[in-house]
Design a protein around this motif. Structure first.
Motif, mmCIF file in Angstrom:
data_model
loop_
_atom_site.group_PDB
_atom_site.id
_atom_site.type_symbol
_atom_site.label_atom_id
_atom_site.label_comp_id
_atom_site.label_asym_id
_atom_site.label_seq_id
_atom_site.Cartn_x
_atom_site.Cartn_y
_atom_site.Cartn_z
ATOM 1 N N THR A 98 0.839 -1.214 0.000
ATOM 2 C CA THR A 98 0.000 0.000 0.000
ATOM 3 C C THR A 98 0.869 1.257 0.000
ATOM 4 O O THR A 98 0.544 2.247 -0.671
ATOM 5 N N HIS A 151 -12.746 2.193 7.173
ATOM 6 C CA HIS A 151 -11.381 1.697 7.393
ATOM 7 C C HIS A 151 -10.786 2.442 8.586
ATOM 8 O O HIS A 151 -10.691 3.674 8.566
ATOM 9 N N ASP A 152 -10.382 1.706 9.610
ATOM 10 C CA ASP A 152 -9.820 2.353 10.798
ATOM 11 C C ASP A 152 -8.410 1.888 11.131
ATOM 12 O O ASP A 152 -7.858 2.258 12.168
ATOM 13 N N ASP A 153 -7.795 1.078 10.271
ATOM 14 C CA ASP A 153 -6.428 0.608 10.493
ATOM 15 C C ASP A 153 -5.557 1.085 9.333
ATOM 16 O O ASP A 153 -5.716 0.617 8.198
ATOM 17 N N ARG A 156 -3.872 -1.545 7.023
ATOM 18 C CA ARG A 156 -4.672 -2.554 6.336
ATOM 19 C C ARG A 156 -5.606 -1.935 5.291
ATOM 20 O O ARG A 156 -6.685 -2.458 5.042
ATOM 21 N N LEU A 157 -5.199 -0.857 4.676
ATOM 22 C CA LEU A 157 -6.046 -0.203 3.686
ATOM 23 C C LEU A 157 -6.064 -0.995 2.373
ATOM 24 O O LEU A 157 -5.054 -1.580 1.982
ATOM 25 N N PRO A 158 -7.199 -0.996 1.661
ATOM 26 C CA PRO A 158 -7.233 -1.616 0.326
ATOM 27 C C PRO A 158 -6.276 -0.898 -0.624
ATOM 28 O O PRO A 158 -6.008 0.301 -0.478
ATOM 29 N N THR A 161 -7.683 2.191 -2.278
ATOM 30 C CA THR A 161 -7.698 3.332 -1.372
ATOM 31 C C THR A 161 -6.316 3.966 -1.288
ATOM 32 O O THR A 161 -6.165 5.191 -1.332
ATOM 33 N N ARG A 191 -13.262 6.915 2.705
ATOM 34 C CA ARG A 191 -13.873 6.305 3.887
ATOM 35 C C ARG A 191 -12.847 5.775 4.903
ATOM 36 O O ARG A 191 -13.061 4.749 5.554
ATOM 37 N N VAL A 192 -11.732 6.477 5.029
ATOM 38 C CA VAL A 192 -10.756 6.148 6.064
ATOM 39 C C VAL A 192 -11.031 7.034 7.281
ATOM 40 O O VAL A 192 -11.224 8.242 7.141
ATOM 41 N N GLU A 193 -11.062 6.430 8.450
ATOM 42 C CA GLU A 193 -11.313 7.164 9.686
ATOM 43 C C GLU A 193 -10.237 8.243 9.877
ATOM 44 O O GLU A 193 -9.099 8.088 9.442
#
Length: 281
Positions: A98, A151-153, A156-158, A161, A191-193
């Motif tokens: 990533t 997504h909150d980590d 571990r994002l796609p 993203t 949509r990432v926190e």
């Protein structure tokens, strides 16, 4: 020469260079990770202090590595854990991928546009101030209207993203836009926190700023050979590192409690003040 310009020129000549190195190091450490554009802040400060030597442009880029070292120190356990488990853990390999995917757009466009940006945009206080104001408005809007996070980590994002965040980072090549601000906005739109978006931009800063450091060091090697300049870089580097360690912790606390709105208003205030000063100069 206008009165303000004359005052700045006389003041600049009376202050030793190591004082400027400390001041710019503090500004770098304060602003590298909050979304207000560290480069824009330092270049505005350089303009305000009457520093016209091209060396200070190079200085502003190269001491960013000191602030980046703060990320390595604060997140050493997580980062080192990912590195040593690359051969054995799919999660570690995914995290590394990533970062690579997010980093590539800046590598490609940075190499293609580097000379144009430095020659045309980099030393333009007007561009920096306008970018600060526009970016502040965008940050305020996104802080309120971003879609609900899923997504909150940050590790571990796609990949999609991460690539989108990397494309947003390219916007930071315009001085005053802010690398952290553009990547955070990109992350929140994907949509990432908020806290996770901030932490991912910290991680992405490591290869990005290291690349910028190496490129500028090579291109400015003759400038840096002048007496005393390596020492000035060392002063700025250490100052930026120490200040950034404190700021990273404080920023995450602010983001967790109040989001990014305070930084949006700060951008607008600094950009507006800069425009007012430019009008008087």
């Amino acid at each position: 020469m206008p009165p303000l310009s004359a005052f700045l020129a006389n003041w600049s000549a009376a202050v030793p260079d190591w004082v400027y190195a400390v001041i710019l190091g503090i500004i770098e450490g304060l602003t590298e990770f909050i979304p207000v554009s560290s480069t824009g802040m330092m270049l505005l400060a350089k303009e305000a202090m009457g520093l016209t030597d091209p060396f200070w442009n190079t200085f502003a880029v190269m001491i960013q590595l000191g602030a980046i070292l703060a990320v390595v120190v604060l997140y050493f356990q997580k980062l080192w854990g990912a590195v040593v488990t690359l051969p054995t853990r799919p999660e570690s390999r995914h995290f590394a991928l990533t970062i690579i995917v997010a980093f590539l757009p800046s590598v490609i466009l940075g190499l293609l546009l580097h000379d144009f940006i430095k020659a045309v945009l980099f030393d333009s206080p007007l561009v920096q101030c306008i970018s600060l104001v526009i970016g502040g408005v965008i940050l305020l809007f996104i802080d309120r209207k971003a879609p609900a996070p899923v997504h909150d980590d940050p590790m571990r994002l796609p990949l999609k993203t991460a690539l989108t965040i990397g494309l947003f980072q390219v916007l930071s090549m315009i001085p005053g836009t802010s690398r952290s601000g553009s990547t955070i906005v990109g992350g929140m739109l994907m949509r990432v926190e908020k806290r996770a978006a901030a932490e991912f931009t910290f991680f992405l800063a490591i290869p990005t700023m290291l690349g910028a450091f190496v490129l500028d060091a090579w291109e400015s090697r003759d400038q840096l050979a002048a007496a005393g300049r390596i020492e000035l870089l060392g002063i700025g580097f250490v100052t930026a590192f120490v200040v950034a360690v404190v700021v990273i912790k404080a920023m995450l606390a602010v983001v967790t409690r109040r989001g990014f709105a305070p930084f949006g208003w700060l951008r607008i205030a600094i950009g507006g003040l800069g425009l007012a000063i430019l009008a008087l100069s």
